[in-house]
Design a protein around this motif. Structure first.
Motif, PDB file in Angstrom:
ATOM      1  N   GLY A 121     -23.793 -17.642  -8.416  1.00 39.26           N
ATOM      2  CA  GLY A 121     -23.936 -17.153  -7.117  1.00 39.26           C
ATOM      3  C   GLY A 121     -24.747 -17.439  -6.159  1.00 39.26           C
ATOM      4  N   ARG A 122     -25.510 -18.393  -6.341  1.00 43.77           N
ATOM      5  CA  ARG A 122     -26.570 -18.734  -5.466  1.00 43.77           C
ATOM      6  C   ARG A 122     -26.510 -20.239  -5.129  1.00 43.77           C
ATOM      7  NH1 ARG A 122     -32.501 -17.454  -7.431  1.00 43.77           N
ATOM      8  NH2 ARG A 122     -32.537 -17.692  -5.254  1.00 43.77           N
ATOM      9  N   ARG A 123     -27.226 -20.658  -4.034  1.00 50.07           N
ATOM     10  CA  ARG A 123     -27.255 -21.965  -3.637  1.00 50.07           C
ATOM     11  C   ARG A 123     -28.503 -22.730  -4.129  1.00 50.07           C
ATOM     12  NH1 ARG A 123     -29.963 -24.578   0.542  1.00 50.07           N
ATOM     13  NH2 ARG A 123     -28.605 -26.146   1.933  1.00 50.07           N
ATOM     14  N   CYS A 151     -32.135 -38.638  -2.690  1.00 46.76           N
ATOM     15  CA  CYS A 151     -31.108 -37.998  -1.897  1.00 46.76           C
ATOM     16  C   CYS A 151     -30.945 -36.608  -2.272  1.00 46.76           C
ATOM     17  CB  CYS A 151     -29.870 -38.687  -2.155  1.00 46.76           C
ATOM     18  SG  CYS A 151     -28.464 -38.205  -1.131  1.00 46.76           S
ATOM     19  N   ARG A 152     -30.427 -35.665  -1.396  1.00 47.12           N
ATOM     20  CA  ARG A 152     -30.576 -34.273  -1.520  1.00 47.12           C
ATOM     21  C   ARG A 152     -29.389 -33.703  -1.078  1.00 47.12           C
ATOM     22  NH1 ARG A 152     -35.093 -31.141  -0.669  1.00 47.12           N
ATOM     23  NH2 ARG A 152     -36.104 -32.578   0.287  1.00 47.12           N
ATOM     24  N   THR A 153     -28.704 -32.877  -2.100  1.00 48.07           N
ATOM     25  CA  THR A 153     -27.422 -32.512  -2.087  1.00 48.07           C
ATOM     26  C   THR A 153     -27.418 -30.803  -2.418  1.00 48.07           C
ATOM     27  OG1 THR A 153     -26.248 -34.546  -2.809  1.00 48.07           O
ATOM     28  CG2 THR A 153     -24.997 -32.478  -2.924  1.00 48.07           C
ATOM     29  N   ALA A 154     -26.751 -30.138  -1.418  1.00 46.42           N
ATOM     30  CA  ALA A 154     -26.787 -28.641  -1.764  1.00 46.42           C
ATOM     31  C   ALA A 154     -25.715 -28.265  -2.303  1.00 46.42           C
ATOM     32  CB  ALA A 154     -26.808 -27.977  -0.338  1.00 46.42           C
ATOM     33  N   VAL A 155     -25.831 -27.444  -3.739  1.00 48.14           N
ATOM     34  CA  VAL A 155     -24.559 -27.091  -4.430  1.00 48.14           C
ATOM     35  C   VAL A 155     -24.551 -25.592  -4.305  1.00 48.14           C
ATOM     36  CG1 VAL A 155     -23.643 -27.008  -6.430  1.00 48.14           C
ATOM     37  CG2 VAL A 155     -24.679 -29.033  -5.649  1.00 48.14           C
ATOM     38  N   THR A 156     -23.434 -25.038  -4.260  1.00 46.08           N
ATOM     39  CA  THR A 156     -23.321 -23.438  -4.302  1.00 46.08           C
ATOM     40  C   THR A 156     -22.322 -22.955  -5.374  1.00 46.08           C
ATOM     41  OG1 THR A 156     -23.586 -22.966  -1.834  1.00 46.08           O
ATOM     42  CG2 THR A 156     -22.750 -21.175  -3.158  1.00 46.08           C
ATOM     43  N   PHE A 157     -23.048 -22.132  -6.342  1.00 40.77           N
ATOM     44  CA  PHE A 157     -22.241 -21.746  -7.354  1.00 40.77           C
ATOM     45  C   PHE A 157     -21.425 -20.375  -7.320  1.00 40.77           C
ATOM     46  CE2 PHE A 157     -23.963 -23.678 -11.526  1.00 40.77           C
ATOM     47  CZ  PHE A 157     -23.757 -24.861 -11.319  1.00 40.77           C
ATOM     48  N   TYR A 174     -17.529 -32.752 -15.094  1.00 42.54           N
ATOM     49  CA  TYR A 174     -16.644 -32.462 -16.256  1.00 42.54           C
ATOM     50  C   TYR A 174     -16.287 -30.734 -16.024  1.00 42.54           C
ATOM     51  CZ  TYR A 174     -18.543 -36.560 -17.857  1.00 42.54           C
ATOM     52  OH  TYR A 174     -18.859 -38.048 -18.197  1.00 42.54           O
ATOM     53  N   ARG A 175     -16.647 -30.116 -16.929  1.00 33.84           N
ATOM     54  CA  ARG A 175     -16.173 -28.658 -16.988  1.00 33.84           C
ATOM     55  C   ARG A 175     -16.803 -28.120 -15.917  1.00 33.84           C
ATOM     56  NH1 ARG A 175     -16.785 -30.253 -22.412  1.00 33.84           N
ATOM     57  NH2 ARG A 175     -14.894 -30.260 -23.669  1.00 33.84           N
ATOM     58  N   GLY A 176     -18.312 -28.361 -15.776  1.00 36.33           N
ATOM     59  CA  GLY A 176     -18.783 -27.633 -14.866  1.00 36.33           C
ATOM     60  C   GLY A 176     -18.619 -27.634 -13.315  1.00 36.33           C
ATOM     61  N   VAL A 177     -17.707 -28.354 -13.084  1.00 35.97           N
ATOM     62  CA  VAL A 177     -16.984 -28.245 -11.976  1.00 35.97           C
ATOM     63  C   VAL A 177     -16.399 -26.744 -11.631  1.00 35.97           C
ATOM     64  CG1 VAL A 177     -14.719 -29.341 -12.184  1.00 35.97           C
ATOM     65  CG2 VAL A 177     -15.718 -29.759 -10.042  1.00 35.97           C
ATOM     66  N   ALA A 178     -15.888 -26.121 -12.482  1.00 35.83           N
ATOM     67  CA  ALA A 178     -15.250 -24.888 -12.387  1.00 35.83           C
ATOM     68  C   ALA A 178     -16.343 -23.999 -12.029  1.00 35.83           C
ATOM     69  CB  ALA A 178     -14.619 -24.534 -13.628  1.00 35.83           C
ATOM     70  N   LEU A 179     -17.682 -24.218 -12.025  1.00 36.43           N
ATOM     71  CA  LEU A 179     -18.632 -23.022 -11.501  1.00 36.43           C
ATOM     72  C   LEU A 179     -19.031 -23.340 -10.214  1.00 36.43           C
ATOM     73  CD1 LEU A 179     -21.045 -23.488 -14.892  1.00 36.43           C
ATOM     74  CD2 LEU A 179     -19.101 -21.976 -14.421  1.00 36.43           C
ATOM     75  N   VAL A 180     -18.620 -24.375  -9.648  1.00 39.08           N
ATOM     76  CA  VAL A 180     -19.063 -24.806  -8.196  1.00 39.08           C
ATOM     77  C   VAL A 180     -18.102 -24.408  -6.957  1.00 39.08           C
ATOM     78  CG1 VAL A 180     -19.503 -27.071  -6.721  1.00 39.08           C
ATOM     79  CG2 VAL A 180     -20.171 -26.905  -8.932  1.00 39.08           C
ATOM     80  N   GLN A 181     -18.819 -23.735  -6.179  1.00 36.73           N
ATOM     81  CA  GLN A 181     -17.855 -23.171  -4.876  1.00 36.73           C
ATOM     82  C   GLN A 181     -17.853 -24.145  -3.859  1.00 36.73           C
ATOM     83  OE1 GLN A 181     -18.249 -18.836  -3.789  1.00 36.73           O
ATOM     84  NE2 GLN A 181     -18.943 -19.611  -2.027  1.00 36.73           N
ATOM     85  N   GLU A 182     -19.070 -24.740  -3.705  1.00 37.49           N
ATOM     86  CA  GLU A 182     -19.211 -25.341  -2.501  1.00 37.49           C
ATOM     87  C   GLU A 182     -20.233 -26.762  -2.619  1.00 37.49           C
ATOM     88  OE1 GLU A 182     -20.028 -24.881   2.488  1.00 37.49           O
ATOM     89  OE2 GLU A 182     -20.386 -23.263   1.070  1.00 37.49           O
ATOM     90  N   ILE A 183     -20.079 -27.500  -1.984  1.00 33.23           N
ATOM     91  CA  ILE A 183     -21.175 -28.869  -2.137  1.00 33.23           C
ATOM     92  C   ILE A 183     -21.228 -29.353  -0.672  1.00 33.23           C
ATOM     93  CG2 ILE A 183     -19.150 -30.380  -3.004  1.00 33.23           C
ATOM     94  CD1 ILE A 183     -21.390 -32.209  -4.266  1.00 33.23           C
ATOM     95  N   THR A 184     -22.525 -29.670  -0.358  1.00 37.48           N
ATOM     96  CA  THR A 184     -22.889 -30.143   1.029  1.00 37.48           C
ATOM     97  C   THR A 184     -23.681 -31.461   0.691  1.00 37.48           C
ATOM     98  OG1 THR A 184     -22.699 -28.109   1.885  1.00 37.48           O
ATOM     99  CG2 THR A 184     -23.641 -29.767   3.347  1.00 37.48           C
ATOM    100  N   GLY A 185     -23.117 -32.424   0.866  1.00 35.60           N
ATOM    101  CA  GLY A 185     -23.771 -33.878   0.540  1.00 35.60           C
ATOM    102  C   GLY A 185     -23.088 -34.828  -0.275  1.00 35.60           C
ATOM    103  N   VAL A 221     -25.082 -35.442  -7.176  1.00 30.30           N
ATOM    104  CA  VAL A 221     -25.127 -34.453  -8.239  1.00 30.30           C
ATOM    105  C   VAL A 221     -24.860 -34.989  -9.612  1.00 30.30           C
ATOM    106  CG1 VAL A 221     -24.053 -32.118  -8.751  1.00 30.30           C
ATOM    107  CG2 VAL A 221     -24.259 -32.938  -6.338  1.00 30.30           C
ATOM    108  N   VAL A 222     -24.102 -35.923  -9.829  1.00 28.70           N
ATOM    109  CA  VAL A 222     -23.695 -36.664 -10.992  1.00 28.70           C
ATOM    110  C   VAL A 222     -25.045 -37.205 -11.661  1.00 28.70           C
ATOM    111  CG1 VAL A 222     -22.339 -38.344 -12.305  1.00 28.70           C
ATOM    112  CG2 VAL A 222     -21.275 -36.572 -10.384  1.00 28.70           C
ATOM    113  N   GLY A 223     -25.521 -37.733 -10.571  1.00 25.32           N
ATOM    114  CA  GLY A 223     -26.753 -38.337 -11.173  1.00 25.32           C
ATOM    115  C   GLY A 223     -27.376 -39.555 -10.424  1.00 25.32           C
ATOM    116  N   MET A 224     -26.743 -40.048  -9.490  1.00 25.61           N
ATOM    117  CA  MET A 224     -27.100 -41.216  -8.706  1.00 25.61           C
ATOM    118  C   MET A 224     -26.448 -41.509  -7.504  1.00 25.61           C
ATOM    119  SD  MET A 224     -29.053 -44.130  -9.164  1.00 25.61           S
ATOM    120  CE  MET A 224     -29.464 -44.598 -10.529  1.00 25.61           C
ATOM    121  N   PRO A 225     -27.132 -41.197  -6.322  1.00 21.58           N
ATOM    122  CA  PRO A 225     -26.569 -41.399  -4.869  1.00 21.58           C
ATOM    123  C   PRO A 225     -26.080 -42.689  -4.753  1.00 21.58           C
ATOM    124  CG  PRO A 225     -29.053 -41.373  -4.635  1.00 21.58           C
ATOM    125  CD  PRO A 225     -28.742 -41.332  -6.163  1.00 21.58           C
TER     126      PRO A 225
END
Length: 204
Positions: free
Chosen positions: A101-103, A125-131, A159-170, A175-179
């Motif tokens: 529930g947090r960014r 590189c910096r990316t914002a992710v909201t769960f 992978y399966r973790g994408v189901a936890l992600v509500q929003e991504i900015t960047g 987020v996978v591990g390399m910009p």
């Protein structure tokens, strides 16, 4: 899509970073570096992740001065805390419930070294992710798959973790591990790789 100009080493055991290099068409070898990944007291997350990427690459480049050496590191930042890889399953569940529930922010750093040519470049590189707001039962079910245990922040967006992600900015690849966009642009600019055909040869 690209081909490398000279010997190319990926100083990372990460399967995700290896996939990226393979998808780009590069001919590379893998040589992981064993370094102390402890965070220095008061070290800012961006300095920390850049330092680790640089030290991983430096440890390998010292043995292969003629090669292009690429390395990287990723951390998840929640408020002032840096979340690395979980120590065990319970730790992974704890991390996920903190993120629910947090960014948060994902920082991925890269390093490019060629000691013979005197080239050293390091950035992040910096990316914002909201769960989404999920219950502990979901966190435990996800951890039971084994997927989160080798990943910073205890999740993998690819992978399966994408189901936890509500929003991504960047950058998604960040987020996978390399910009990837930033890394490939730097590799081209420095002369480490060139654009080419799908079989790795220069287009006419």
């Amino acid at each position: 899509m690209y081909y490398n100009n000279g010997p190319f080493i990926l100083a990372s055991g990460s399967p995700r970073r290896q996939d990226f290099m393979r998808w780009m068409g590069l001919d590379y070898t893998v040589e992981s570096a064993d370094i102390d990944e402890s965070r220095c007291p008061g070290e800012a997350p961006e300095f920390y992740v850049c330092r680790l990427a640089r030290e991983k690459g430096g440890a390998v480049a010292s043995e292969h001065p003629e090669s292009w050496v690429v390395s990287g590191d990723t951390v998840v930042c929640l408020d002032d805390d840096v979340l690395g890889k979980p120590e065990n399953e319970e730790h992974a569940v704890e991390m996920l419930m903190r993120l629910s529930g947090r960014r948060h922010e994902v920082l991925s750093a890269w390093s490019i070294l060629n000691l013979e040519r005197g080239i050293s470049e390091n950035d992040f590189c910096r990316t914002a992710v909201t769960f989404t707001n999920f219950p502990e039962s979901v966190a435990r079910a996800y951890v039971a798959t084994g997927e989160p245990l080798d990943k910073a922040g205890a999740y993998g967006i690819q992978y399966r973790g994408v189901a936890l992600v509500q929003e991504i900015t960047g950058s998604y690849s960040n987020v996978v591990g390399m910009p990837l966009a930033e890394l490939m642009a730097a590799l081209v600019r420095l002369g480490a790789v060139s654009a080419g055909g799908g079989d790795g040869r220069r287009e006419a």
